[in-house]
Enzyme design. Structure first.
Site, PDB file in Angstrom:
ATOM      1  N   HIS A  21       0.834  -1.226   0.000  1.00  0.00           N
ATOM      2  CA  HIS A  21       0.000   0.000   0.000  1.00  0.00           C
ATOM      3  C   HIS A  21       0.858   1.260   0.000  1.00  0.00           C
ATOM      4  CE1 HIS A  21      -3.255  -2.777   1.298  1.00  0.00           C
ATOM      5  NE2 HIS A  21      -2.291  -3.290   2.043  1.00  0.00           N
ATOM      6  N   SER A  52      14.958  20.888 -16.746  1.00  0.00           N
ATOM      7  CA  SER A  52      13.801  21.747 -16.982  1.00  0.00           C
ATOM      8  C   SER A  52      14.259  22.968 -17.763  1.00  0.00           C
ATOM      9  CB  SER A  52      13.220  22.174 -15.631  1.00  0.00           C
ATOM     10  OG  SER A  52      12.498  23.390 -15.781  1.00  0.00           O
ATOM     11  N   LYS A 105      16.527  21.454 -11.728  1.00  0.00           N
ATOM     12  CA  LYS A 105      15.754  20.222 -11.846  1.00  0.00           C
ATOM     13  C   LYS A 105      16.516  19.085 -12.509  1.00  0.00           C
ATOM     14  CE  LYS A 105      12.118  19.311 -10.933  1.00  0.00           C
ATOM     15  NZ  LYS A 105      10.830  19.549 -11.612  1.00  0.00           N
ATOM     16  N   GLU A 119       8.952   8.197 -16.623  1.00  0.00           N
ATOM     17  CA  GLU A 119       7.582   8.679 -16.848  1.00  0.00           C
ATOM     18  C   GLU A 119       7.099   8.296 -18.245  1.00  0.00           C
ATOM     19  OE1 GLU A 119       7.670  12.673 -14.059  1.00  0.00           O
ATOM     20  OE2 GLU A 119       8.549  12.760 -16.044  1.00  0.00           O
TER      21      GLU A 119
END
Ligand code: ARG
Length: 415
Positions: A157, A278, A284, A291
């Site tokens: 979980h 970024s 970043k 992704e």
């Protein structure tokens, strides 16, 4: 030769809209190698049957060589009337060889040709994808060897559950990938059946030998039923379902890479070669690789849905709907191949942070189950032990040093 292959029966060429709708050459041109291989095997078949001369066969092979060269160099010229790669190649041979070129399609239909091309294409791609799965497993295994003793918090979980070895966690993914490999192997076996010789769907009156053609093309088996040969695409569905399941597995790995490389977890850092920045925030370092792998699973599962939808309710045997089988198959193979190599590269070079992982593994009540089990060994019924440890957690957590909680002192305190 201009106009469609079936022009003899018609008084007008197809409307522009129909021609546009029918055209698949923009995506099936990538079957050119397979189409040429089928052309050579079929020419040999025609010659063995005495339907063309030895010289015709030689000329056809020379024409196919010239076409292969043109495709290779990117100079093959498609004409507006070329509906698909099969008609383009036949038109090319006829342009080059005249009468001899016009003999190639005897006893053959685009229906048996296209399915055989696709099967050949798929066989080759599946081998590459299976290799990609093994490379990814190799990357996971490499990390297990690099961090053999590293502890990690195991989750259920997404809550810290029990400490495990990092290698145990990584191997869970590697074992899942073995099943993907198995599924792809099964899809390969189902693809490995020649359809050439089924012609439109009912075979041919010509004395051709489908078994010999199948052998020449390297297939392990030949179709049993000619209508099934041109009408079935379950081999493609099987590939797509194996690809979709594998892609979903990759997306789960991708999700963990995203989480683990975040500042909140801080368990791992991607190599710069597999990370992205970024355009506005100079600091970043993003896990776009993971992704994108996660998102590719959506299109690969959609590819499976696409073909299931196309096939549902189709009557026997060939229907033009089947032309819509190729784009999802190509897309799934491309997307899965890319995902596999990007993820293997990212995981092969990822740096884990054992101190941070071990700190997280030791934190909180992660030893609670072990403590309850230690009580069981001392003779306490499990349900009572569970409750006692639960009370201890409620009272002391999160301050209690649970790494030490499974110690004999804690056991003694509880009992
Ligand atoms: N381009 C078609 C396909 O990909 C093959 C052509 C079959 N056409 C036909 N009218 N039977 O399935």
């Amino acid at each position: 030769m201009t106009g469609p292959l079936w022009k003899g029966r018609f008084s007008k060429p197809p409307s522009e809209a129909l021609a546009e709708l029918s055209r698949s050459v923009q995506f099936d041109a990538r079957l050119w190698r397979q189409d040429i291989a089928c052309g050579r095997a079929h020419a040999a078949n025609l010659r063995n049957a005495g339907l063309i001369s030895r010289k015709d066969e030689k000329d056809l092979n020379a024409g196919l060589d010239a076409a292969a060269q043109a495709f290779e160099d990117g100079t093959f010229r498609f004409e507006a009337s070329d509906e698909d790669v099969h008609s383009a190649l036949e038109r090319f041979l006829t342009d080059e060889l005249g009468e001899t070129g016009a003999r190639i399609h005897a006893g053959r239909s685009r229906n048996d040709l296209v399915v055989t091309d696709l099967r050949l294409w798929l066989k080759e791609r599946i081998v590459g994808l299976a290799q990609g799965l093994q490379d990814l497993q190799g990357a996971l295994l490499g990390k297990c060897k690099q961090y053999p003793d590293c502890l990690a918090p195991g989750y259920t979980h997404l809550q810290r559950a029990q400490p495990v070895l990092l290698s145990h966690h990584l191997l869970a993914h590697a074992f899942a990938l073995s099943r993907d490999f198995d599924r792809l192997t099964g899809a390969y076996r189902r693809a490995d059946v020649s359809g050439l010789g089924a012609a439109a769907f009912a075979g041919t009156t010509l004395p051709l030998d489908p078994v010999k053609v199948g052998e020449d093309l390297g297939f392990s088996a030949v179709f049993d039923n000619s209508a099934d040969a041109v009408g079935c695409r379950d081999f493609a569905l099987e590939f797509l379902s194996a690809a979709a399941i594998a892609a979903v597995q990759l997306s789960r790995i991708g999700e963990e890479v995203v989480l683990w490389t975040s500042a909140e977890f801080g368990f791992a850092t991607l190599d710069d070669e597999f990370a992205t920045g970024s355009s506005i925030m100079p600091q970043k370092k993003n896990a776009d690789v993971a992704e994108l792998v996660r998102a590719k699973s959506a299109r690969i599962t959609a590819d499976l849905m696409h073909l299931l939808g196309v096939l549902k309710g189709l009557p026997m045997a060939y229907n033009r709907d089947l032309q819509e089988d190729k784009e999802p198959v190509f897309d799934a193979a491309d997307s899965l191949g890319l995902s596999l190599s990007a993820l293997a590269g990212a995981l092969g070079s990822i740096i884990f942070h054992p101190a941070r992982m071990e700190e997280a593994a030791a934190d909180g009540a992660a030893g609670a189950t072990d403590l309850a089990e230690a009580l069981v060994v001392k003779g306490v019924p499990f349900r009572r032990a569970h409750e006692a440890v639960g009370r201890l957690v409620a009272r002391w957590a999160p301050a209690f040093p649970w790494a030490a909680a499974a110690s004999p002192i804690a056991c003694a305190w509880i009992s």
